[in-house]
Design an enzyme around this catalytic site. Structure first.
Site, short mmCIF file in Angstrom:
data_model
loop_
_atom_site.label_atom_id
_atom_site.label_comp_id
_atom_site.label_asym_id
_atom_site.label_seq_id
_atom_site.Cartn_x
_atom_site.Cartn_y
_atom_site.Cartn_z
N LYS A 115 30.43 38.03 29.93
CA LYS A 115 31.04 36.71 29.82
C LYS A 115 30.67 36.02 28.51
CE LYS A 115 32.52 35.99 34.41
NZ LYS A 115 32.76 35.15 35.58
N LYS A 197 37.38 47.02 35.80
CA LYS A 197 37.59 46.50 37.16
C LYS A 197 38.79 45.55 37.15
CE LYS A 197 35.14 42.15 37.81
NZ LYS A 197 34.44 41.26 38.68
N LYS A 200 40.37 38.76 38.07
CA LYS A 200 41.34 37.66 38.10
C LYS A 200 41.45 36.98 36.75
CE LYS A 200 38.44 35.08 41.37
NZ LYS A 200 37.33 34.32 40.81
P1 ATP Z 1 36.38 36.81 37.16
O1 ATP Z 1 37.19 37.94 36.66
O2 ATP Z 1 37.03 35.48 37.00
O3 ATP Z 1 34.96 36.84 36.73
P2 ATP Z 1 36.30 38.17 39.65
O4 ATP Z 1 37.67 38.72 39.80
O5 ATP Z 1 35.20 39.10 39.32
O6 ATP Z 1 36.32 36.93 38.69
P3 ATP Z 1 34.68 36.73 41.53
O7 ATP Z 1 34.97 35.35 42.00
O8 ATP Z 1 33.63 36.89 40.52
O9 ATP Z 1 36.00 37.41 40.99
O10 ATP Z 1 34.40 37.68 42.74
C1 ATP Z 1 34.70 37.42 44.08
C2 ATP Z 1 34.37 38.63 44.93
O11 ATP Z 1 35.31 39.66 44.68
C3 ATP Z 1 33.00 39.26 44.68
O12 ATP Z 1 32.44 39.68 45.91
C4 ATP Z 1 33.31 40.43 43.82
O13 ATP Z 1 32.34 41.43 43.94
C5 ATP Z 1 34.63 40.87 44.39
N1 ATP Z 1 35.44 41.60 43.40
C6 ATP Z 1 35.86 41.12 42.22
N2 ATP Z 1 36.59 42.04 41.57
C7 ATP Z 1 36.61 43.14 42.37
C8 ATP Z 1 37.21 44.44 42.26
N3 ATP Z 1 37.92 44.79 41.22
N4 ATP Z 1 37.03 45.31 43.27
C9 ATP Z 1 36.33 44.96 44.35
N5 ATP Z 1 35.75 43.76 44.52
C10 ATP Z 1 35.88 42.86 43.56
#
Ligand code: ATP
Ligand code: LTN
Length: 333
Positions: A115, A197, A200
């Site tokens: 980040k 990964k 969002k």
């Molecule tokens: P950002 O990309 O904005 O950092 P993020 O997509 O990683 O966000 P978070 O709010 O950080 O989303 O994560 C919410 C939950 O979703 C956490 O438990 C995280 O481990 C899970 N998660 C996020 N991305 C994935 C993925 N690609 N596969 C499985 N689980 C995920």
């Protein structure tokens, strides 16, 4: 599944639109777990501001996430559902835990490094302190288990370290939590680059399937998904990361094992395969989207859920905080 009475805690940040990665890695598992555990689920808006947010949008995303939790099957009657900023104990415990956490440990966190690179103009203290606030969340509720995606494993490990450190210096105060990672779905990859990964906040929206995507968008994104040069639909994450990612998605969205999913596509080409994955996902998302929209039109109900959730969460959190304040020597009246 039998109710064990063990405590479970998890949260998601109300930033951007959630992807199917968030759904599979987090929220989908929660639904089944509420039958087994005493669950607390938060909307982590204090974590969200570690990256600059537009205030009106943050407010909007907060209610959307709450409605989504409920639309996915998280039941406010069975668990505690609340907004992190409604319970002041999070910030208070995080401050104390900061004094049990080393700067070097935080600098080494993968998410902090990622980040910081992504938001080089705003490497704020909160971004660095993010894991300590997360530790405070989990430890306040004395959680036994924390279901998260694999990307959060490092944060869970540091939470355990901080808890053990505190317990050793004083006396047993915090439950040392275990991470709960799903076998399939804990790491959904980006459709356009399976080495990343699905996120969002990804730059290329075609690599992520958002829970708000309509059927046509879902089908179009899967049609474009990266596969590989072969033509066999086989689960082999090493050599066929794109196909394996799609098989994982299909398997969880159609409630089939990976072997059953492979069998469904024996002798079929990638075109048919990608269409079937898209349809399985779109079919599951449609009713969730409809229910989320219905809930969002009833703001009074959502406010009510948050108010009673905050009250319940505060009752638990303040007990842990009082214990901590006493142990560290804060004078009490
Ligand atoms: P950002 O990309 O904005 O950092 P993020 O997509 O990683 O966000 P978070 O709010 O950080 O989303 O994560 C919410 C939950 O979703 C956490 O438990 C995280 O481990 C899970 N998660 C996020 N991305 C994935 C993925 N690609 N596969 C499985 N689980 C995920
Ligand atoms: N950092 C988590 C969200 C989160 C969380 C938590 C998860 C904040 N506090 C406590 C589990 C337990 C993420 O998913 N990015």
């Amino acid at each position: 599944m039998e109710f064990t009475g063990k405590k479970l805690y998890s949260a998601v940040q109300p930033t951007n639109n959630l992807t199917i990665g968030n759904y599979l890695g987090a929220i989908k598992q929660w639904v089944g777990l509420q039958e087994e555990y005493d669950c607390t689920f938060a909307i982590a808006n204090m974590h969200a501001i570690t990256v600059r947010q537009e205030p009106a949008n943050l407010r909007k995303k907060t209610l959307e996430l709450l409605a989504l939790y409920i639309a996915c099957g998280v039941d406010p009657e069975k668990c505690t559902l609340y907004l992190q900023s409604h319970v002041p104990c999070h910030a208070e415990l995080a401050w104390v835990l900061n004094t049990f956490t080393y700067v070097g440990e935080m600098e080494r966190m993968t998410q902090f490094k990622d980040k910081s690179a992504k938001h080089a103009d705003n490497i704020n203290m909160g971004l660095m302190d993010y894991p300590v606030l997360m530790a405070a969340d989990i430890l306040l509720y004395q959680a036994d288990v924390v279901p998260v995606g694999l990307d959060q494993r490092q944060h869970l490990e540091i939470t355990r370290d901080i808890a053990i450190r505190f317990n050793n210096i004083y006396s047993p105060t915090f439950t040392v939590p275990e991470g709960l990672y799903m076998k399939v779905g804990a790491k959904i990859a980006d459709l356009s680059d399976p080495s990343k990964k699905m996120s969002k906040s990804a730059e290329n929206p075609n690599g992520s399937i958002f829970l708000t995507d309509d059927r046509d968008t879902v089908l179009r994104k899967f049609k474009r998904a990266v596969t590989d040069s072969g033509n066999e639909v086989r689960f082999d994450p090493e050599n066929k990361p794109g196909v394996s990612n799609l098989l994982s998605i299909y398997s969880v969205f159609s409630d089939k094992s990976i072997a059953e999913a492979e069998a469904d596509f024996a002798g079929k080409g990638y075109g048919d395969f990608k269409l079937a994955v898209g349809e399985a996902v779109a079919d599951k998302l449609a009713p969730i989207q409809a229910e989320q929209a219905r809930l969002l039109s009833d703001k009074a109900y959502l406010d009510n859920v948050l108010a009673s959730g905050a009250e319940k969460a505060y009752r638990t959190a303040k007990k842990t905080l009082a214990k901590v304040y006493k142990k560290i020597g804060f004078y009490q009246l």
